[in-house]
Scaffold this active site. Structure first.
Site, PDB file in Angstrom:
ATOM      1  N   ASP A  31     -35.230  76.221 -82.898  1.00  0.00           N
ATOM      2  CA  ASP A  31     -36.546  75.603 -83.032  1.00  0.00           C
ATOM      3  C   ASP A  31     -37.094  75.552 -81.629  1.00  0.00           C
ATOM      4  OD1 ASP A  31     -38.468  74.582 -84.918  1.00  0.00           O
ATOM      5  OD2 ASP A  31     -38.291  72.672 -83.871  1.00  0.00           O
ATOM      6  N   PHE A  42     -45.563  87.047 -78.471  1.00  0.00           N
ATOM      7  CA  PHE A  42     -46.280  86.479 -79.606  1.00  0.00           C
ATOM      8  C   PHE A  42     -46.512  84.997 -79.342  1.00  0.00           C
ATOM      9  CE2 PHE A  42     -41.771  86.255 -80.391  1.00  0.00           C
ATOM     10  CZ  PHE A  42     -41.545  85.021 -80.974  1.00  0.00           C
ATOM     11  N   TYR A  60     -47.725  81.672 -78.058  1.00  0.00           N
ATOM     12  CA  TYR A  60     -48.418  81.202 -76.859  1.00  0.00           C
ATOM     13  C   TYR A  60     -48.140  82.059 -75.630  1.00  0.00           C
ATOM     14  CZ  TYR A  60     -49.201  76.962 -79.623  1.00  0.00           C
ATOM     15  OH  TYR A  60     -49.589  76.067 -80.595  1.00  0.00           O
ATOM     16  N   ASP A  61     -47.371  83.136 -75.775  1.00  0.00           N
ATOM     17  CA  ASP A  61     -47.020  83.977 -74.623  1.00  0.00           C
ATOM     18  C   ASP A  61     -48.222  84.408 -73.784  1.00  0.00           C
ATOM     19  OD1 ASP A  61     -44.370  83.765 -75.335  1.00  0.00           O
ATOM     20  OD2 ASP A  61     -44.168  85.836 -76.029  1.00  0.00           O
TER      21      ASP A  61
END
Length: 196
Positions: free
Chosen positions: A67, A150, A152-153
């Site tokens: 998570d 992908f 918030y990258d």
């Protein structure tokens, strides 16, 4: 020996396979196709364990879950465990990113500190469990940049870099990211438990 990745996110399956394959030779890493559990934990640890337990129970195999999310200092660590649903229950990555940028629109660069956090968990059908935490410090950019990665990258600038996480090559990201840091710690525990 087989382990199952307790996620339905194809991006995460691909990333975790790249991270784990060289570190766990001889262990087949399977995608999970079972029911998705309700992630009603109040922390990364609780949610990672919920997913790992569900996959281990469903498949009868050792299960690995994580998570993770982005934690922004000026927002008190939010979005945190709500990162995937920050803009609503649809899990719209673009909407999540845009909402976070809007919330930080007036925040100066020196107050845009953030980190990605990842808790990696292992659950074995016999009830044995382990979990570890990895963090990737940096800050939030004013605008998205880059096509790799992908979530918030595109708006995350890792410490020590002049480009976003979405501009790093997959190999660099797989060595530096919060997931890489967490799973680097989990791999010896996986080897230990699966060799018993």
């Amino acid at each position: 020996m087989q382990v199952v990745l307790a996620t339905h996110n194809p991006h995460k399956v691909e990333e975790l396979r790249r991270i784990l394959a060289p570190r766990l030779p001889g262990i087949e890493v399977l995608a999970y196709d079972g029911p998705e559990p309700v992630e009603d934990g109040t922390s990364f640890v609780e949610n990672a364990l919920i997913k790992a337990r569900a996959a281990a129970a469903h498949t009868g195999l050792p299960a690995i879950a994580d998570d993770s999310g982005i934690c922004v200092d000026v927002l008190g660590g939010s979005p945190g465990i709500f990162s995937a649903r920050w803009a609503g229950p649809a899990r719209d990555a673009e909407a999540n990113l845009r909402l976070l940028l809007w919330q930080l629109a007036d925040v100066p660069d020196d107050h845009r500190g953030a980190h990605f956090a990842c808790v990696a968990a292992l659950a074995v059908p016999d009830g044995t469990e382990r979990h570890v935490t990895g963090e990737w410090p940096g800050q939030i950019l004013a605008e998205p940049s880059g096509e790799q990665g992908f979530g918030y990258d595109p708006i995350f600038l890792p410490d020590g870099y002049a480009i976003s996480a979405a501009e790093l090559t997959p190999n660099v990201k797989n060595e530096q990211s919060h997931r890489a840091r967490a799973f680097e710690q989990l791999v010896p525990l996986i080897r230990e438990l699966l060799s018993d």
